[in-house]
Motif scaffolding. Structure first.
Motif, PDB file in Angstrom:
ATOM      1  N   ARG A 171       0.776  -1.232  -0.052  1.00  0.00           N
ATOM      2  CA  ARG A 171       0.030  -0.183   0.076  1.00  0.00           C
ATOM      3  C   ARG A 171       0.955   1.317   0.075  1.00  0.00           C
ATOM      4  N   SER A 172       1.698   1.202   0.765  1.00  0.00           N
ATOM      5  CA  SER A 172       2.456   2.405   0.847  1.00  0.00           C
ATOM      6  C   SER A 172       3.900   2.514   0.103  1.00  0.00           C
ATOM      7  N   LYS A 173       4.375   1.476  -0.590  1.00  0.00           N
ATOM      8  CA  LYS A 173       5.365   1.704  -1.323  1.00  0.00           C
ATOM      9  C   LYS A 173       5.089   1.361  -2.884  1.00  0.00           C
ATOM     10  N   LEU A 174       4.175   0.497  -3.212  1.00  0.00           N
ATOM     11  CA  LEU A 174       3.940   0.051  -4.792  1.00  0.00           C
ATOM     12  C   LEU A 174       2.798   0.851  -5.142  1.00  0.00           C
ATOM     13  N   PHE A 175       1.558   0.744  -4.265  1.00  0.00           N
ATOM     14  CA  PHE A 175       0.493   1.338  -4.827  1.00  0.00           C
ATOM     15  C   PHE A 175       0.459   2.948  -4.832  1.00  0.00           C
ATOM     16  N   THR A 176       1.711   3.455  -4.242  1.00  0.00           N
ATOM     17  CA  THR A 176       1.760   5.103  -4.504  1.00  0.00           C
ATOM     18  C   THR A 176       2.471   5.375  -5.749  1.00  0.00           C
ATOM     19  N   LEU A 177       2.852   4.178  -6.701  1.00  0.00           N
ATOM     20  CA  LEU A 177       3.481   4.479  -7.668  1.00  0.00           C
ATOM     21  C   LEU A 177       2.207   4.653  -8.879  1.00  0.00           C
ATOM     22  N   PRO A 178       2.693   5.248  -9.866  1.00  0.00           N
ATOM     23  CA  PRO A 178       1.685   5.775 -10.889  1.00  0.00           C
ATOM     24  C   PRO A 178       0.894   4.131 -11.350  1.00  0.00           C
ATOM     25  N   ASP A 179      -0.253   4.454 -11.906  1.00  0.00           N
ATOM     26  CA  ASP A 179      -1.103   3.193 -12.101  1.00  0.00           C
ATOM     27  C   ASP A 179      -0.377   2.486 -13.468  1.00  0.00           C
ATOM     28  N   ASP A 180       0.474   3.095 -14.291  1.00  0.00           N
ATOM     29  CA  ASP A 180       1.106   2.475 -15.430  1.00  0.00           C
ATOM     30  C   ASP A 180       2.111   1.871 -15.354  1.00  0.00           C
ATOM     31  N   TYR A 181       2.729   1.949 -14.172  1.00  0.00           N
ATOM     32  CA  TYR A 181       4.057   1.239 -13.819  1.00  0.00           C
ATOM     33  C   TYR A 181       3.973  -0.162 -14.075  1.00  0.00           C
TER      34      TYR A 181
END
Length: 211
Positions: free
Chosen positions: A179-189
């Motif tokens: 939640r804090s490290k990956l889902f904060t990346l932009p959706d298209d990553y």
């Protein structure tokens, strides 16, 4: 531009990644190649394409991700890097390798430790290190902002997450890391996982049943 080659190795169907850019320099991520045939598969590719490996970097140190480190380290005379919290996992592999059908384990020496905020350089390219524990105590991932991808190891999978029932695993910590490290990346990553097929951050935020 970074080119990403994927090799599927060992009985765990582990994804080993070879990243190289237009300079020919390369990094090897999570080399799981165990036998001579698997080792030849990645080294033949390196030699056929005139690549120069400069470093081995690991997301974590479970057995399926570390089987080929020592052989590749010797062959190319390159350093190996891991998060310090996963060093005990690496040292434990030789004690249980035979339980999984591996007759021996050649334990590599760690040359440098990686931590969140570090940057791995090769050629004209770089990867940013982020700390994502839960599947393993010292699990890290590698992010490239220019090409919008993350080498995620065993944290986030297509419609799934990494297991947390192994020593050092923590289910709640893993969910928090995602939640804090990956889902904060932009959706298209794009997510390049340690097993199975590619996925994207946006797809998992919408469809992963664990969230």
């Amino acid at each position: 531009m970074i080119h990403i080659e994927n090799f599927v190795f060992n009985p765990f169907a582990e994804n080993t990644y070879l990243l190289h850019d237009d300079t020919g320099e390369a990094v090897i991520i999570d080399p799981g190649c165990y036998d001579k045939q698997e080792l030849a598969e990645i080294t033949d590719y390196i030699e056929a394409n005139g690549l120069k490996p400069v470093q081995i970097i690991n997301t974590h140190a479970h057995i399926d991700h570390v089987l080929g480190i020592a052989a590749l380290k010797r062959k190319y005379r390159i350093p190996f890097s891991l998060h310090a919290l996963d060093e005990p996992l690496l040292k434990a592999v030789k004690s249980y390798a035979s339980n999984y059908g591996f007759s021996s384990f050649d334990e590599p020496e760690i040359d440098t430790y990686l931590a969140e905020g570090d940057t791995v350089h090769f050629g004209n390219s770089s990867l940013k290190v982020i700390f994502v524990p839960g599947h393993a105590p010292g699990h890290i991932a590698f992010v490239n902002e220019d090409q919008r991808f993350v080498m995620g190891g065993d944290v986030l999978f297509h419609m799934s997450i990494g297991r947390t029932d192994l020593p050092g695993g923590d289910h709640n910590q893993l969910l928090s890391s995602i939640r804090s490290k990956l889902f904060t990346l932009p959706d298209d990553y794009t997510v390049y996982p340690g097993h199975m097929q590619l996925t994207t951050i946006g797809f998992e935020k919408k469809n992963n049943p664990f969230f």
